[in-house]
Design an enzyme around this catalytic site. Sequence first.
Site, PDB file in Angstrom:
ATOM      1  N   GLY A   1     -70.346  55.875   7.189  1.00  0.00           N
ATOM      2  CA  GLY A   1     -70.649  56.956   8.121  1.00  0.00           C
ATOM      3  C   GLY A   1     -69.844  58.211   7.855  1.00  0.00           C
TER       4      GLY A   1
ATOM      5  N   GLY B   1     -70.319  56.321  14.457  1.00  0.00           N
ATOM      6  CA  GLY B   1     -69.849  55.295  13.525  1.00  0.00           C
ATOM      7  C   GLY B   1     -69.310  55.955  12.274  1.00  0.00           C
TER       8      GLY B   1
ATOM      9  CE  LYS C   1     -79.076  49.156   1.633  1.00  0.00           C
ATOM     10  NZ  LYS C   1     -78.181  48.130   2.139  1.00  0.00           N
TER      11      LYS C   1
ATOM     12  N   GLY D   1     -67.129  54.708   9.798  1.00  0.00           N
ATOM     13  CA  GLY D   1     -66.495  53.800   8.860  1.00  0.00           C
ATOM     14  C   GLY D   1     -66.659  54.283   7.434  1.00  0.00           C
TER      15      GLY D   1
ATOM     16  CD  GLU E   1     -76.041  44.755  -3.317  1.00  0.00           C
ATOM     17  OE1 GLU E   1     -75.262  44.190  -2.525  1.00  0.00           O
ATOM     18  OE2 GLU E   1     -76.484  45.912  -3.117  1.00  0.00           O
TER      19      GLU E   1
END
Length: 328
Positions: free
Chosen positions: A12, A7, A189, A9, A196
């Site tokens: 990554g 991956g 997370k 993207g 957030e």
Amino acid sequence: MQLAMVGLGRMGANLVRRLMRAGHDCVVYDANAAAIDALARDGARPARDLPALVAQLVAPRTVWLMLPHGEPTESTLAALAPLLSPGDVVIDGGNSHHHDDARRARTLAQSSIAYLDVGTSGGVWGLERGYCLMIGGEATVVQRLAPLFDALAPGVAAQPRTPNRSGPVGPAERGWLHCGGAGAGHFVKMVHNGIEYAMMQSLAEGFEILRHADSPSLAAERRHELDLAGIAELWRRGSVLSSWLLDLAANALAEDGALAGYCGVVEDSGEGRWTVQAALDEAVPATVLSAALYARFRSRQEHSFGNRMLSALRRQFGGHVEAKRPVN
């Protein structure tokens, strides 16, 4: 150390680049051949399929998946697992649900393959700033891979030491933490992302109030035409509100004070919903986090300046491109 990344993207690819900068050996694979070629030019070893990727690794192997949660991760893991051997490690660095982590860890353990879930924060800026890593899984495996986490994390110098901390510098002060067993990293997370949402929403609402301070509905002597970019820049200096999100808001306003390039459609990637569900499961009041999530739903019906600020912040920290819809 050696690591394979599946991956390539936004996240990554830069994880690989940061690891290579620290001297680690990286083998890379992605369904997009151009993404593989780009990292090969930077020094990574290319693989054109999963068997070729595994064949280039020395046992015990470490394979990091950096894919969208759900089917892309599940199908890749199903194809990868039969290629691995006892003692190998699979890391999921995406935003999977922590319930899925527990199931995957149990399944892989039957083949003596370890599984770590690594909640990864840092967005498109992580290559230079480093990544905050929230890790779940077996402690011995985490410790063995500590050199990789140290390379990816911001490091001790990223922040002054908290005054009341003492003793040797631990992993948390370097920017990574073993949070607990399987699923603990992604759980932390998940809550991080829920917070957030709320922090972004508060900035968006505040700047919308400032923007409408010259509303015709106000008496003339109470109207103020305010410089939003200047206020954001001011708050970055000495204010209790100073933060990286405020830095990004200031950058977005400096680029375009009206945020006219955004229509204000604010997507959610799932973690906010999961955080609210966890609050329900634990009977924990989460009024602000819930309201921030619902505000994103509302943005898909009403497109205000505040919603454009949210879209701008998502673009600034994560490179997220909003779904374009007409502004009402």
